[in-house]
Design a protein around this motif. Structure first.
Motif, mmCIF file in Angstrom:
data_model
loop_
_atom_site.group_PDB
_atom_site.id
_atom_site.type_symbol
_atom_site.label_atom_id
_atom_site.label_comp_id
_atom_site.label_asym_id
_atom_site.label_seq_id
_atom_site.Cartn_x
_atom_site.Cartn_y
_atom_site.Cartn_z
ATOM 1 N N ARG A 129 0.846 -1.210 0.000
ATOM 2 C CA ARG A 129 0.000 0.000 0.000
ATOM 3 C C ARG A 129 0.878 1.255 0.000
ATOM 4 O O ARG A 129 0.568 2.247 -0.678
ATOM 5 C CB ARG A 129 -0.925 0.005 1.226
ATOM 6 C CG ARG A 129 -2.060 -0.998 1.154
ATOM 7 C CD ARG A 129 -3.157 -0.681 2.169
ATOM 8 N NE ARG A 129 -2.648 -0.657 3.533
ATOM 9 C CZ ARG A 129 -2.619 -1.698 4.344
ATOM 10 N NH1 ARG A 129 -3.039 -2.891 3.909
ATOM 11 N NH2 ARG A 129 -2.167 -1.599 5.580
ATOM 12 N N ARG A 130 1.961 1.216 0.761
ATOM 13 C CA ARG A 130 2.873 2.355 0.797
ATOM 14 C C ARG A 130 3.520 2.576 -0.565
ATOM 15 O O ARG A 130 3.654 3.727 -1.024
ATOM 16 C CB ARG A 130 3.948 2.108 1.859
ATOM 17 C CG ARG A 130 4.795 3.343 2.163
ATOM 18 C CD ARG A 130 5.866 3.043 3.175
ATOM 19 N NE ARG A 130 6.817 2.060 2.658
ATOM 20 C CZ ARG A 130 7.943 1.727 3.270
ATOM 21 N NH1 ARG A 130 8.256 2.263 4.432
ATOM 22 N NH2 ARG A 130 8.756 0.831 2.737
ATOM 23 N N LEU A 131 3.917 1.486 -1.240
ATOM 24 C CA LEU A 131 4.503 1.614 -2.578
ATOM 25 C C LEU A 131 3.506 2.209 -3.563
ATOM 26 O O LEU A 131 3.856 3.059 -4.383
ATOM 27 C CB LEU A 131 4.957 0.241 -3.080
ATOM 28 C CG LEU A 131 6.187 -0.381 -2.425
ATOM 29 C CD1 LEU A 131 6.488 -1.738 -3.070
ATOM 30 C CD2 LEU A 131 7.399 0.528 -2.557
ATOM 31 N N THR A 132 2.251 1.767 -3.456
ATOM 32 C CA THR A 132 1.224 2.277 -4.360
ATOM 33 C C THR A 132 0.973 3.759 -4.110
ATOM 34 O O THR A 132 0.827 4.555 -5.056
ATOM 35 C CB THR A 132 -0.097 1.503 -4.152
ATOM 36 O OG1 THR A 132 0.136 0.113 -4.402
ATOM 37 C CG2 THR A 132 -1.178 2.012 -5.074
ATOM 38 N N ALA A 133 0.952 4.163 -2.819
ATOM 39 C CA ALA A 133 0.700 5.573 -2.486
ATOM 40 C C ALA A 133 1.834 6.479 -2.944
ATOM 41 O O ALA A 133 1.606 7.646 -3.299
ATOM 42 C CB ALA A 133 0.492 5.699 -0.976
#
Length: 386
Positions: free
Chosen positions: A376-380
């Motif tokens: 999720r952090r990579l996507t954000a």
């Protein structure tokens, strides 16, 4: 009805049923429940089984039918429909089968518990996907696909073990009759779209029951009837039947089996005196699965993606390995079969399955949550495209 088909709810019900079984078996009601489980049901003098066997051989055959239909779909139209697609999860599944066997064998070597080596080889699809659904928001779809293929291949191994290792004194005539019934079932299922579909559906139901009875009489474990019927049925009607059966499997079949399999009295002995049947399963499920699946999965993905990064990282595969360690349904059945004539060893192996699966569940929840947060952090942080 959508709740009953969801990945999360059935996993919760399954865990609650197993916990209830363990509580009841260690309560004053244990004697009464045990008497019910050993009560004979059927046609007196013709065909009778204990309640326990009706659950283990009858209800669980429905579960294996559903698994076989999913397997048929994946092998023909889904994620395993080519050798190339199946190779990578197959290599990881091999690691998740071989290493638990090795660990169990090392722990149980030379003891009466050595026969339990197949127990830690299984992965519970419903439970693993349930944990993934609860804790895995944001994970790449490739991890779910990889886990599904892995769990299906593990179930194939479990089915082979049940068919080969736990079959004795085969009645050839009954087995031949079952084979004829399965062929007729497969042929007739391809006529379900005709005008006589109601009559055909009734005949198919009768053939399915006849197949199961003949498997019981043959000496081959009756759950294999569900497997061969699921593989033989025409795909389109089979998927429709699976869709209709899924809620019943999730909230009746699997919880009832989990409750009955977990009816185990916790032995009043020191931890040091517990059998290798307990320790072998307890260690082999979480440790063997994590190491075997992650190492061989990493190697398989590296081999299959030369010249580019693999779709899943080693950390993702660690999470998949922990999910693979949730043996539960098939492992419980294997413990029943491996120690059918030795109740004390069977009970300790069952406790090992429950404890090992819970350890794997907790480990999987932690690792899956961590990897989901990471993705999720990579996507954000990824740059937005116009």
């Amino acid at each position: 009805m959508s709740l009953l088909r969801s990945a999360r709810f059935p996993a919760i019900v399954l865990l609650a049923a197993a916990a209830l079984g363990l509580i009841v078996a260690n309560s004053p009601a244990a004697g009464s429940v045990d008497a019910v489980m050993h009560a004979e049901l059927g046609i007196p003098g013709v065909f009778e089984l204990s309640v326990s066997h009706w659950i283990k051989d009858g209800l669980l055959a429905v579960f294996f039918f559903v698994v076989a239909v999913e397997l048929q779909y994946e092998l023909t139209s889904g994620q395993l429909n080519s050798a190339r697609k199946a190779l990578q999860p197959a290599i990881a599944a091999a690691g998740g089968v071989v290493l638990p066997i090795v660990l169990y064998a090392v722990i149980a070597w030379g003891s009466d518990a050595a026969a339990g080596w197949p127990i830690p080889t299984a992965t519970d699809i419903a439970f693993a996907l349930g944990v993934l659904a609860v804790f895995g928001k944001g994970l790449p779809s490739g991890l779910r696909v990889f886990l599904l293929a892995l769990a299906i291949l593990d179930d194939i191994v479990g089915i082979v073990f049940i068919a080969v290792l736990f079959t004795s004194g085969v009645n050839i005539a009954a087995l031949a009759g079952a084979a004829v019934a399965v062929v007729a079932f497969g042929i007739l299922s391809r006529q379900l779209d005709s005008r006589a579909r109601v009559l055909i559906a009734i005949v198919l139901a009768l053939l399915a029951v006849a197949t199961w009875v003949l498997f019981v009489l043959s000496g081959v474990h009756a759950t294999i009837a569900g497997v061969v019927l699921g593989l033989a049925m025409a795909q389109r009607p089979a998927l429709r039947v699976r869709h209709e059966l899924e809620p019943w499997v999730n909230v009746v079949v699997l919880p009832v089996f989990a409750f009955s399999a977990a009816l185990v009295a916790i032995p009043a002995v020191p931890m040091s005196q517990l059998s290798p049947a307990f320790w072998g399963v307890l260690v082999a499920l979480p440790v063997g699965k994590v190491i075997g699946i992650s190492l061989l999965g990493w190697l398989s993905l590296r081999i299959g993606h030369r010249g580019g990064p693999p779709p899943l990282s080693f950390a993702d595969l660690l999470a998949a390995g922990a999910l693979g360690g949730i043996g539960f349904t098939v492992s419980l059945l294997l413990s029943e079969l491996a120690f059918a004539g030795e109740p004390p060893l069977r009970d300790q192996a069952t406790l090992g399955v429950l404890a090992g699966s819970v350890v794997s569940l907790i480990l999987a929840a932690v690792l899956v949550s961590w990897r989901a947060w990471h993705h999720r952090r990579l996507t954000a942080s990824a740059p937005k495209t116009a």
